[in-house]
Design a protein around this motif. Structure first.
Motif, mmCIF file in Angstrom:
data_model
loop_
_atom_site.group_PDB
_atom_site.id
_atom_site.type_symbol
_atom_site.label_atom_id
_atom_site.label_comp_id
_atom_site.label_asym_id
_atom_site.label_seq_id
_atom_site.Cartn_x
_atom_site.Cartn_y
_atom_site.Cartn_z
ATOM 1 N N GLY A 179 0.814 -1.209 0.000
ATOM 2 C CA GLY A 179 0.000 0.000 0.000
ATOM 3 C C GLY A 179 0.853 1.267 0.000
ATOM 4 N N LEU A 180 1.930 1.263 0.766
ATOM 5 C CA LEU A 180 2.846 2.421 0.775
ATOM 6 C C LEU A 180 3.518 2.576 -0.595
ATOM 7 C CD1 LEU A 180 4.373 2.061 4.337
ATOM 8 C CD2 LEU A 180 2.759 3.813 3.553
ATOM 9 N N GLN A 181 3.903 1.462 -1.204
ATOM 10 C CA GLN A 181 4.509 1.491 -2.538
ATOM 11 C C GLN A 181 3.528 2.101 -3.533
ATOM 12 O OE1 GLN A 181 7.736 -0.034 -3.333
ATOM 13 N NE2 GLN A 181 7.467 1.290 -5.096
ATOM 14 N N GLN A 182 2.258 1.725 -3.420
ATOM 15 C CA GLN A 182 1.233 2.264 -4.303
ATOM 16 C C GLN A 182 1.066 3.773 -4.077
ATOM 17 O OE1 GLN A 182 -0.350 0.567 -6.776
ATOM 18 N NE2 GLN A 182 -1.081 2.589 -7.370
ATOM 19 N N GLN A 183 1.107 4.207 -2.827
ATOM 20 C CA GLN A 183 1.012 5.636 -2.549
ATOM 21 C C GLN A 183 2.182 6.398 -3.171
ATOM 22 O OE1 GLN A 183 -1.333 7.666 -0.870
ATOM 23 N NE2 GLN A 183 -2.528 5.825 -1.329
ATOM 24 N N MET A 184 3.356 5.809 -3.115
ATOM 25 C CA MET A 184 4.527 6.443 -3.740
ATOM 26 C C MET A 184 4.323 6.564 -5.253
ATOM 27 S SD MET A 184 6.977 7.312 -1.659
ATOM 28 C CE MET A 184 8.421 7.266 -2.702
ATOM 29 N N ALA A 185 3.793 5.527 -5.862
ATOM 30 C CA ALA A 185 3.569 5.531 -7.310
ATOM 31 C C ALA A 185 2.499 6.548 -7.716
ATOM 32 C CB ALA A 185 3.161 4.136 -7.785
#
Length: 187
Positions: A179-185
């Motif tokens: 989820g954090l990776q998705q927020q970064m993207a």
């Protein structure tokens, strides 16, 4: 302080040569636990650093279950706690997290780590055998077909040889990191 003195075999008053009061003692104990947690290395990617930190903190909390409610509650953090928090924030910032996303990431990660540790601490079982025995005991009170979803989960997942509730930690951590990776993207 009197009971602590008795436990370590000294007069309570002699403890005051080392700590000012109970709060000072608790601060020092919490700082020692923070000192056991591996810090993210400056060269580690944020995801690997947060995984390693989460696993290390989870292990420290499993060794020091008394500390779960104290770790983030101390108004006077010690040097190990300050180093810990600064390293975590630095790792996320170097990984490209904005200041607000860094705050969100730390909040969700810490809530998960401490919450999982608290739940583990309060479960009425410790070993896979105790887990299976408890599940069997609970299900023995079910009529046929009653609570089919609980029965399915228990018999096809929880009661499998080698199942350990603590292994669920990695799954939840991966969801958060994804989820954090998705927020970064998305930013």
């Amino acid at each position: 302080m009197r009971r602590l003195g008795e436990a370590v075999g000294v007069e309570a008053m002699s403890l005051y040569n080392h700590v000012a009061n109970k709060e000072d003692l608790l601060d020092g104990m919490v700082d020692l636990v923070f000192g056991e947690v591996e810090l993210p290395a400056p060269g580690d990617g944020w995801r690997d650093a947060m995984r390693q930190r989460a696993n290390s903190l989870h292990l420290a909390l499993s060794r020091h279950r008394w500390a779960i409610g104290l770790m983030e509650s101390r108004p006077t953090p010690g040097p190990a706690a300050l180093r810990h928090h600064d390293a975590v924030l630095g790792s996320l910032r170097r990984g490209g997290f904005s200041v607000p996303l860094t705050a969100h990431a730390v909040s969700v990660l810490d809530s998960y780590i401490y919450g999982f540790a608290l739940q583990e601490k309060t479960l009425p079982f410790d070993t896979p055998e105790e887990t299976s025995d408890l599940a069997e005991s609970i299900m023995s009170g079910f009529d046929d077909g009653e609570y089919p979803h609980l029965t399915e989960l228990a018999t096809t997942h929880v009661m499998r040889p080698g199942y350990a509730y603590g292994d669920e930690f990695a799954f939840g951590l991966d969801l958060i990191l994804d989820g954090l990776q998705q927020q970064m993207a998305n930013r």
